[in-house]
Design an enzyme around this catalytic site. Structure first.
Site, short mmCIF file in Angstrom:
data_model
loop_
_atom_site.label_atom_id
_atom_site.label_comp_id
_atom_site.label_asym_id
_atom_site.label_seq_id
_atom_site.Cartn_x
_atom_site.Cartn_y
_atom_site.Cartn_z
N GLU A 247 -12.67 0.37 19.64
CA GLU A 247 -12.57 1.78 19.28
C GLU A 247 -12.03 1.91 17.86
O GLU A 247 -11.08 1.23 17.47
CB GLU A 247 -11.63 2.48 20.27
CG GLU A 247 -11.46 3.97 20.01
CD GLU A 247 -10.39 4.60 20.91
OE1 GLU A 247 -10.50 5.80 21.20
OE2 GLU A 247 -9.44 3.88 21.30
N LYS B 179 -15.71 11.60 23.74
CA LYS B 179 -14.71 11.17 24.72
C LYS B 179 -14.22 12.32 25.60
O LYS B 179 -13.81 13.36 25.10
CB LYS B 179 -13.54 10.54 23.96
CG LYS B 179 -12.45 9.91 24.80
CD LYS B 179 -11.48 9.18 23.87
CE LYS B 179 -10.30 8.58 24.56
NZ LYS B 179 -9.41 7.86 23.61
N CYS C 187 -11.94 4.23 25.60
CA CYS C 187 -10.51 4.00 25.78
C CYS C 187 -9.92 4.72 26.98
O CYS C 187 -10.09 4.27 28.11
CB CYS C 187 -9.77 4.34 24.49
SG CYS C 187 -8.15 3.53 24.38
#
Length: 289
Positions: free
Chosen positions: A42, A115, A152
């Site tokens: 990331e 995300k 993540c």
């Protein structure tokens, strides 16, 4: 269909060009090992700036349609005939997202994912920078299979992995940036790995995670984090088949037969026997009444 996958582990500095060159070299190393899909960590373009709140860091964001970083790795993917899930800091007008584009082996962008789950805690102050993703989960059809991706913090939610599996993913990738917990004084490495190995086992599909390494400091606010690497590749049964240590840069690679795994997923029956009509509880936050 046999596919070779690779996870890249690396250390980042504030020399962004050096980060990009290093990432490119590691992608080339993975490709030389026969990798078809190569996962970078990331935000590999810079240090993990989210450990503090600093308005200047918004200048790091790029528009998906005008990103020199993305264009550079599109060319690389086409040259090497590899698929690259590419994590980056996205600016969309006046809104900012923690995003990923899937670059297919011909250099084209398959689609964009923003995300879904945004953390907020000491040294992980992402809510200051990012709006919650508005794309929903995405499965990307690529030359080397149908790829599901979480970024993540998404990796801690079984709902992410199950949703991607139900949407047709054959393999799951998680670019990440995770390290020490300065306030909790807790080593979360085993917990982190075990959570994702559970996703692999529960959904009968491989999981690949790529993390960063090294100490990153913010002297202006006396803040410091050490990222613990330990990037790994899990089989569809949740067994670690490859793993890196906590301090080394490099790549790990493993081959999977997605056709054989797909047959196993059907034969195991966990999707046949689901009872979604009884899963209403996961759609609610408040059970006080």
């Amino acid at each position: 269909m046999k596919v070779r996958v690779s996870a890249v582990q690396m250390k980042m500095s504030w020399d962004i060009e050096d980060n990009l060159q290093k990432a490119e070299a590691l992608v080339r190393e993975a490709a030389s090992q026969g990798a078809n899909i190569i996962l970078l960590p990331e935000f590999f373009q810079s240090p993990y700036f989210m450990q503090i709140q600093n308005y200047d860091y918004f200048e790091l964001a790029q528009d998906v349609n005008d990103s020199s970083y993305i264009r550079r790795f599109q060319k690389l993917a086409k040259e090497l005939d590899v698929v690259l899930p590419f994590s980056f800091f996205e600016r969309a007008g006046n809104v900012f997202f923690n995003s990923l584009v899937m670059i297919d082996a011909d250099g084209s962008i398959v689609d964009l994912y923003r995300k879904t789950h945004i953390p907020d805690g000491h040294c992980y102050q992402e809510k200051f920078y990012f709006s919650p993703g508005d794309t929903g989960f995405k499965v990307f059809p690529t030359k080397f299979g149908k790829i599901g991706v979480g970024i993540c913090w998404d990796q801690w939610f079984p709902e992410t992995a199950r949703s991607l599996a139900l949407m047709g993913a054959e393999i799951l990738f998680y670019p990440t940036a995770i390290g020490n917990e300065p306030i909790l004084n807790h080593d979360s490495m085993a917990h982190w790995q075990n959570t994702m190995r559970g996703h692999a086992a529960a959904n009968i599909m491989p999981v690949i995670a790529a993390n960063r390494i090294g100490q990153e400091d913010e002297p202006s606010e006396n803040s410091s984090m050490t990222f613990y690497g330990s990037s790994f590749i899990s089989s569809e049964e949740g067994i670690k088949v490859k793993e890196m240590d906590r301090v080394s840069e490099g790549v790990i690679t493993h081959e999977f037969d997605l056709t054989a795994i797909g047959k196993k997923r059907i034969s195991w029956g966990v999707f046949r026997d689901r009872r979604p009509e009884f899963y209403e509880a996961i759609n609610h936050m408040d059970f006080s009444e």
